[in-house]
Design an enzyme around this catalytic site. Structure first.
Site, mmCIF file in Angstrom:
data_model
loop_
_atom_site.group_PDB
_atom_site.id
_atom_site.type_symbol
_atom_site.label_atom_id
_atom_site.label_comp_id
_atom_site.label_asym_id
_atom_site.label_seq_id
_atom_site.Cartn_x
_atom_site.Cartn_y
_atom_site.Cartn_z
ATOM 1 N N ALA A 75 0.844 -1.192 0.000
ATOM 2 C CA ALA A 75 0.000 0.000 0.000
ATOM 3 C C ALA A 75 0.882 1.246 0.000
ATOM 4 C CB ALA A 75 -0.887 0.008 1.242
ATOM 5 N N TYR A 141 -4.635 8.969 3.877
ATOM 6 C CA TYR A 141 -3.956 7.687 4.124
ATOM 7 C C TYR A 141 -4.732 6.886 5.182
ATOM 8 C CZ TYR A 141 -0.613 4.609 6.420
ATOM 9 O OH TYR A 141 -0.014 3.535 7.010
ATOM 10 N N ARG A 221 5.067 10.635 20.560
ATOM 11 C CA ARG A 221 4.730 9.468 19.742
ATOM 12 C C ARG A 221 5.187 8.196 20.449
ATOM 13 N NH1 ARG A 221 2.279 12.751 17.790
ATOM 14 N NH2 ARG A 221 1.988 13.418 15.644
HETATM 15 N N1 UDP Z 1 8.980 15.374 13.088
HETATM 16 C C1 UDP Z 1 9.807 16.473 13.290
HETATM 17 N N2 UDP Z 1 10.758 16.739 12.343
HETATM 18 C C2 UDP Z 1 10.928 15.984 11.218
HETATM 19 C C3 UDP Z 1 10.088 14.854 11.033
HETATM 20 C C4 UDP Z 1 9.118 14.581 11.987
HETATM 21 O O1 UDP Z 1 9.690 17.201 14.279
HETATM 22 O O2 UDP Z 1 11.794 16.300 10.394
HETATM 23 C C5 UDP Z 1 7.974 15.055 14.118
HETATM 24 C C6 UDP Z 1 6.552 14.979 13.585
HETATM 25 O O3 UDP Z 1 5.946 16.261 13.638
HETATM 26 C C7 UDP Z 1 5.916 13.989 14.548
HETATM 27 C C8 UDP Z 1 7.070 13.076 14.952
HETATM 28 O O4 UDP Z 1 8.265 13.769 14.609
HETATM 29 O O5 UDP Z 1 5.474 14.642 15.707
HETATM 30 C C9 UDP Z 1 7.052 11.743 14.222
HETATM 31 O O6 UDP Z 1 6.899 12.021 12.843
HETATM 32 P P1 UDP Z 1 7.033 10.886 11.738
HETATM 33 O O7 UDP Z 1 6.872 11.546 10.402
HETATM 34 O O8 UDP Z 1 8.291 10.105 11.968
HETATM 35 O O9 UDP Z 1 5.841 9.886 12.044
HETATM 36 P P2 UDP Z 1 4.243 10.147 12.163
HETATM 37 O O10 UDP Z 1 3.999 10.452 13.614
HETATM 38 O O11 UDP Z 1 3.877 11.255 11.237
HETATM 39 O O12 UDP Z 1 3.661 8.829 11.759
#
Ligand code: UDP
Length: 330
Positions: A75, A141, A221
């Site tokens: 996917a 998504y 997270r």
């Molecule tokens: N994040 C960040 N800087 C980056 C990429 C991600 O601060 O360059 C933050 C994003 O806002 C989220 C967390 O890191 O709060 C995890 O993001 P990721 O994209 O890894 O996973 P998601 O939570 O979107 O599935």
């Protein structure tokens, strides 16, 4: 009888194939290689390059191989892209799964485990999130993944197919051998982006928002090791083989870390200062996503092996250090 892993050349799929083969299972992998890598496929798996939207190709595979159950990762999975190109997500995720289920029903294959996501919940009403909590995706998504869950439910009622949907929180880390790991193009995930700094590929990491209602203002997270996710797929398939009912399970560690805490952990693991720059919030990011995985532990017998963020980031660092260009050459 073999297990068919669709999307077995991708990040979580390839790690699941390694765990299956380590457990002595016979594995067939199919992947269209649009985002996956042939080099990520375990050499002991039989590989088919095919797109699950191609009914004739899926039928031919199911006629040629004796398949007992399916694990479905095939996917599209980028939140940002799903917002700018939603029809790609409907086509690949829902169109692909429609064709797959049609072919499975026609060939009498009645067990499927598949990737769902914490994005099916949207902005949570409480943390930790339980499977029974409200699902209201805030991006396309998550919407397509929730629709895939429902599609499995209705197909099950009509044709007796049983499914397990695994709602992942933040998948990360790499196989402890560092032979396979995370490689996205473009990379959007926090841990691989952070590790590009000590790898000399990025000057600093951007922190998306420091004004959230969390302990240090950055998003929280639940980071779960990819090999622990992989194990859950095997347990879920075994559960269906024991005649388990169709069901949905969260997969996370149940512990939330802020973006700043992840960066601090990476500094300790790599010994690099990793400069960070505060930036505006990223659109659509909930403040906190933390799983309750009690149900997966209780019903599937799942027990994550990586409960320390330092160990998780350590496996990711071993992979990225030894493969700075992913599967694309050293
Ligand atoms: N994040 C960040 N800087 C980056 C990429 C991600 O601060 O360059 C933050 C994003 O806002 C989220 C967390 O890191 O709060 C995890 O993001 P990721 O994209 O890894 O996973 P998601 O939570 O979107 O599935």
């Amino acid at each position: 009888m073999a297990i068919l892993v669709l999307g077995g050349a991708g990040y979580i799929g390839s790690h699941t194939v390694y765990e299956l083969i380590d457990a002595g299972r016979e594995v067939v992998v199919a992947d269209n290689l649009l985002t996956g890598f042939r080099a990520a496929v375990h050499p002991k798996a039989r590989f088919y390059k095919l797109d699950i939207r191609d009914r004739a190709a899926v039928d031919a595979l199911l006629e040629r191989e004796k398949i007992d159950g399916v694990i479905h990762f095939a996917a599209s999975s980028q939140v940002g892209e799903s917002m700018s190109d939603p029809l790609k997500y409907y086509d690949n995720n829902l169109g692909g799964t429609t064709v797959l289920l049609q072919s499975m029903v026609a060939h009498g294959i009645d067990k499927i485990v598949f990737s769902s996501t914490a994005a099916t919940y949207g902005e949570p009403e409480r943390v930790p999130i339980m499977e029974s909590d409200k699902t209201a995706p805030t991006n396309c998504y998550g919407e397509t993944k929730l629709a895939m869950e429902k599609m499995m439910g209705w197909t099950g009622r009509a044709h007796g197919l049983r499914y397990v949907a695994l709602r992942y929180f933040n998948a990360c880390g790499a196989h402890p051998s560092a032979v396979i790991g995370e490689a996205h193009d473009p990379e959007t995930h926090l841990i691989p982006l952070i590790l590009q700094v000590p790898n000399g590929q990025r000057e600093q990491i951007s922190v998306f928002g420091d004004d959230y209602p969390t302990r240090d203002g950055t998003c929280v997270r639940d980071y779960i090791h990819v090999c622990d996710l992989a194990q859950a797929h095997i347990l879920a398939l075994d559960y269906l083989t024991r005649d388990g009912e169709s069901d949905v399970f969260n997969l996370g560690n149940g512990v939330g870390y802020t973006v700043n805490e992840v960066i601090e952990t990476a500094r300790r693991v790599t010994g690099h200062a990793i400069p960070a720059k505060m930036c505006p919030r990223r659109d659509g990011d909930p403040a906190q996503l933390v799983a309750s995985s009690d149900k997966a532990k209780r019903v599937l017998g799942w027990k994550p092996r990586y409960d320390s963020l330092e160990d998780i980031v350590g496996t990711a660092w071993s992979w990225h250090k030894s493969h700075p260009h992913g599967f694309g050459g050293e």
